[in-house]
Scaffold this active site. Structure first.
Site, PDB file in Angstrom:
ATOM      1  N   GLY A   1      58.993 -17.567 -82.244  1.00  0.00           N
ATOM      2  CA  GLY A   1      59.433 -17.285 -80.875  1.00  0.00           C
ATOM      3  C   GLY A   1      60.336 -16.072 -80.848  1.00  0.00           C
ATOM      4  O   GLY A   1      61.302 -16.005 -81.592  1.00  0.00           O
ATOM      5  N   HIS A   2      59.986 -15.109 -80.017  1.00  0.00           N
ATOM      6  CA  HIS A   2      60.844 -13.939 -79.827  1.00  0.00           C
ATOM      7  C   HIS A   2      61.193 -13.835 -78.364  1.00  0.00           C
ATOM      8  O   HIS A   2      60.326 -14.015 -77.516  1.00  0.00           O
ATOM      9  CB  HIS A   2      60.101 -12.637 -80.147  1.00  0.00           C
ATOM     10  CG  HIS A   2      59.775 -12.463 -81.572  1.00  0.00           C
ATOM     11  ND1 HIS A   2      60.652 -12.719 -82.572  1.00  0.00           N
ATOM     12  CD2 HIS A   2      58.653 -12.018 -82.161  1.00  0.00           C
ATOM     13  CE1 HIS A   2      60.083 -12.454 -83.721  1.00  0.00           C
ATOM     14  NE2 HIS A   2      58.860 -12.037 -83.501  1.00  0.00           N
TER      15      HIS A   2
ATOM     16  N   ASP B   1      64.090 -16.845 -88.362  1.00  0.00           N
ATOM     17  CA  ASP B   1      65.133 -16.639 -87.341  1.00  0.00           C
ATOM     18  C   ASP B   1      66.209 -15.646 -87.800  1.00  0.00           C
ATOM     19  O   ASP B   1      67.373 -15.786 -87.443  1.00  0.00           O
ATOM     20  CB  ASP B   1      65.819 -17.963 -86.954  1.00  0.00           C
ATOM     21  CG  ASP B   1      64.816 -19.041 -86.609  1.00  0.00           C
ATOM     22  OD1 ASP B   1      63.882 -18.727 -85.866  1.00  0.00           O
ATOM     23  OD2 ASP B   1      64.955 -20.171 -87.098  1.00  0.00           O
TER      24      ASP B   1
ATOM     25  N   LYS C   1      64.414 -11.140 -86.176  1.00  0.00           N
ATOM     26  CA  LYS C   1      63.239 -10.274 -86.283  1.00  0.00           C
ATOM     27  C   LYS C   1      62.943  -9.555 -84.980  1.00  0.00           C
ATOM     28  O   LYS C   1      62.597  -8.379 -84.985  1.00  0.00           O
ATOM     29  CB  LYS C   1      62.018 -11.114 -86.651  1.00  0.00           C
ATOM     30  CG  LYS C   1      61.538 -10.868 -88.049  1.00  0.00           C
ATOM     31  CD  LYS C   1      60.430 -11.834 -88.374  1.00  0.00           C
ATOM     32  CE  LYS C   1      60.867 -12.916 -89.313  1.00  0.00           C
ATOM     33  NZ  LYS C   1      61.036 -14.252 -88.778  1.00  0.00           N
TER      34      LYS C   1
ATOM     35  N   GLN D   1      58.261 -16.505 -89.289  1.00  0.00           N
ATOM     36  CA  GLN D   1      58.980 -17.446 -90.154  1.00  0.00           C
ATOM     37  C   GLN D   1      59.712 -16.651 -91.256  1.00  0.00           C
ATOM     38  O   GLN D   1      60.145 -15.543 -90.998  1.00  0.00           O
ATOM     39  CB  GLN D   1      58.031 -18.507 -90.745  1.00  0.00           C
ATOM     40  CG  GLN D   1      57.537 -19.515 -89.725  1.00  0.00           C
ATOM     41  CD  GLN D   1      56.426 -18.997 -88.839  1.00  0.00           C
ATOM     42  OE1 GLN D   1      55.471 -18.428 -89.310  1.00  0.00           O
ATOM     43  NE2 GLN D   1      56.527 -19.193 -87.548  1.00  0.00           N
TER      44      GLN D   1
HETATM   45  P1  IMP Z   1      55.602 -25.779 -88.539  1.00  0.00           P
HETATM   46  O1  IMP Z   1      55.437 -24.336 -88.817  1.00  0.00           O
HETATM   47  O2  IMP Z   1      55.705 -26.098 -87.068  1.00  0.00           O
HETATM   48  O3  IMP Z   1      54.576 -26.635 -89.228  1.00  0.00           O
HETATM   49  O4  IMP Z   1      57.019 -26.248 -89.151  1.00  0.00           O
HETATM   50  C1  IMP Z   1      57.264 -26.268 -90.557  1.00  0.00           C
HETATM   51  C2  IMP Z   1      58.693 -25.865 -90.866  1.00  0.00           C
HETATM   52  O5  IMP Z   1      58.870 -24.476 -90.570  1.00  0.00           O
HETATM   53  C3  IMP Z   1      59.766 -26.575 -90.040  1.00  0.00           C
HETATM   54  O6  IMP Z   1      60.909 -26.728 -90.848  1.00  0.00           O
HETATM   55  C4  IMP Z   1      60.036 -25.619 -88.906  1.00  0.00           C
HETATM   56  O7  IMP Z   1      61.330 -25.801 -88.361  1.00  0.00           O
HETATM   57  C5  IMP Z   1      59.931 -24.299 -89.641  1.00  0.00           C
HETATM   58  N1  IMP Z   1      59.560 -23.177 -88.767  1.00  0.00           N
HETATM   59  C6  IMP Z   1      58.355 -22.888 -88.248  1.00  0.00           C
HETATM   60  N2  IMP Z   1      58.383 -21.768 -87.522  1.00  0.00           N
HETATM   61  C7  IMP Z   1      59.635 -21.306 -87.590  1.00  0.00           C
HETATM   62  C8  IMP Z   1      60.285 -20.129 -87.071  1.00  0.00           C
HETATM   63  O8  IMP Z   1      59.705 -19.276 -86.399  1.00  0.00           O
HETATM   64  N3  IMP Z   1      61.607 -20.009 -87.381  1.00  0.00           N
HETATM   65  C9  IMP Z   1      62.258 -20.915 -88.148  1.00  0.00           C
HETATM   66  N4  IMP Z   1      61.700 -22.009 -88.642  1.00  0.00           N
HETATM   67  C10 IMP Z   1      60.399 -22.206 -88.382  1.00  0.00           C
END
Ligand code: IMP
Length: 426
Positions: A40-41, A13, A16, A224
């Protein structure tokens, strides 16, 4: 033309969407190499907004081709919905969007298991996932029982794979109090989405290679952030994929010699969504002020993001594991008019002070903070580095000197023109 990778240098976040969009102006191909609909964008088209989770951000630039590479995990229902939304707004996707035949498929039991597990986890053991099925899908990939995109178009094979995976997951689902889905019903439910995405399926590693061979400008869009990387992040509070720059090679099927630049994105402060260590977190009214000013709410889940001060040991670590060649510092405007800004420059650990992120002994370590003066709203009007308020220049200069990486881009507001480019990527 060497490729450029854009990665999050913090916990994701970092803004990007805007920076990738800026670079995409000059890119002929944009490649996502890891993650899935957990990202998510928000793409802005005139007055309209489209939120994309899977499709690379370049899709609204007619001249850019977009690749979803095999390191990703693809939910066909989400992808079909995104394609529909993009086409409904008059944008062509055929011949411009390519989905790897080898990317793994998020099957409806993956989000089911993700949600059941998060719901059942004791306090302290929750990851705070996005519940989009990312973890269970990558687990199936590593366990060699996953469904790949190419398998979607052979019903007998798909049914066999789904049956096999469900056999492995059934005890888990039952133990968590869930109902085990029927394999045939699962396959039938996926069928319309599979048909919708079929025209986009390709051998994307070859496509990326051909583009590089032709000397095209290829941009790898990370998802991420470094501290959420499965190998290099704050394990186990991580996502299940390779978010770092090296993930571009394994995830897209190109060699490291193809990459020329790696731009690390960082906010002027820090945020984290989900559970896990965040030593510079602010639990007070100031943290709330930054959350509101920065619109820090998850774009996929809507969850309020945790906010805190910039952590330079984290950035130094990100510079090392990604091989950063430049930094893009975003959201400076969010810190406008604060009484003071603080930055973590080191950690006091039981063995003394360190400039590294002391991951192994975080619980026993304390961040060492340094104060900086803030700047006024004139910051948002600056379009050159020289025009920035002195306090902002000093802040950026300090970051670059401490991380030993130059600042390539500064973002002073959400709009596209509220950006200062000190060095072009291509
Ligand atoms: P998962 O990717 O849904 O398995 O989540 C694992 C961890 O990564 C959690 O702490 C989520 O909040 C974090 N996370 C996953 N995708 C994002 C993203 O795009 N931005 C920020 N945090 C993310």
């Amino acid at each position: 033309m060497p490729a450029v990778v854009i990665v999050g240098a913090q916990w994701g976040d970092e803004g990007k969407g805007k920076i990738v969009d800026l670079y995409t102006e000059r890119a002929e191909m944009v490649v996502r190499y890891a993650g899935g609909p957990n990202a998510g964008h928000t793409l802005v088209v005139g007055d309209e907004k489209i939120v994309v989770r899977l499709v690379p951000s370049g899709i609204l630039r007619p001249e850019a081709r977009c690749v979803m590479a095999q390191g990703m995990v693809v939910d066909p229902s989400v992808l079909a919905g995104e394609i529909d939304a993009i086409e409904a707004r008059g944008h062509v996707t055929k011949g411009r969007l390519f989905v790897s035949d080898r990317a793994h498929v998020i099957v409806p039991y993956h989000p089911l298991i993700d949600g059941l597990r998060e719901g059942a986890a004791a306090a302290g053991q929750k990851i705070g996932t996005t519940k989009r099925g990312i973890g269970p899908c990558y687990e199936d990939k590593a366990a060699r029982r996953g469904v790949r995109v190419a398998d979607l178009f052979d019903k007998a094979r798909l049914t066999e794979l789904v049956t096999r995976a469900l056999r492995a997951w059934s005890p888990v689902i039952l133990d968590l109090g869930g109902d085990v889905p029927d394999a045939h019903a699962t396959v039938e439910a996926m069928s319309p989405f599979a048909e919708r995405i079929k025209p986009y399926v390709a051998e994307t590693s070859a496509l990326v290679d051909e583009a590089l061979e032709r000397g095209e400008r290829v941009l790898f869009e990370g998802a991420q952030g470094t501290m959420l990387d499965v190998d290099h992040g704050t394990y186990p509070f991580v996502t299940s994929s390779s978010a770092v720059s090296g993930g571009a090679c394994t995830g897209a099927g190109i060699g490291p010699t193809r990459i020329g630049r790696v731009i690390g994105l960082t906010k002027a402060y820090a945020t984290r969504v989900g559970e896990g260590p965040f030593p510079t977190e602010l639990h007070d009214a100031l943290g709330e002020r930054i959350r509101v000013a920065g619109g820090e709410f998850g774009s996929v889940t809507g969850r309020p993001r945790r906010t805190g001060w910039l952590d330079l040991p984290v950035l130094r670590y990100a510079a090392r594991v990604n091989g950063l060649s430049g930094l893009a510092v975003t959201k400076l405007d969010v810190l406008t008019d604060l009484a003071e800004i603080q930055v973590c420059v080191a950690y006091d650990t039981p063995h003394g002070r360190t400039r590294d992120f002391p991951e192994a002994e975080l619980a026993a370590s304390k961040p060492v903070l340094m104060s900086f003066p803030s700047w006024g709203p004139e910051l948002a009007k600056a379009r050159t580095f020289d025009a920035l308020p002195e306090a902002a220049k000093r802040y950026l200069g300090f970051i670059a000197e401490q991380v030993k990486v130059a600042v390539d881009v500064v973002s002073v507001g959400p709009r596209r023109d509220e950006t200062i480019v000190l060095r072009e990527a291509f």
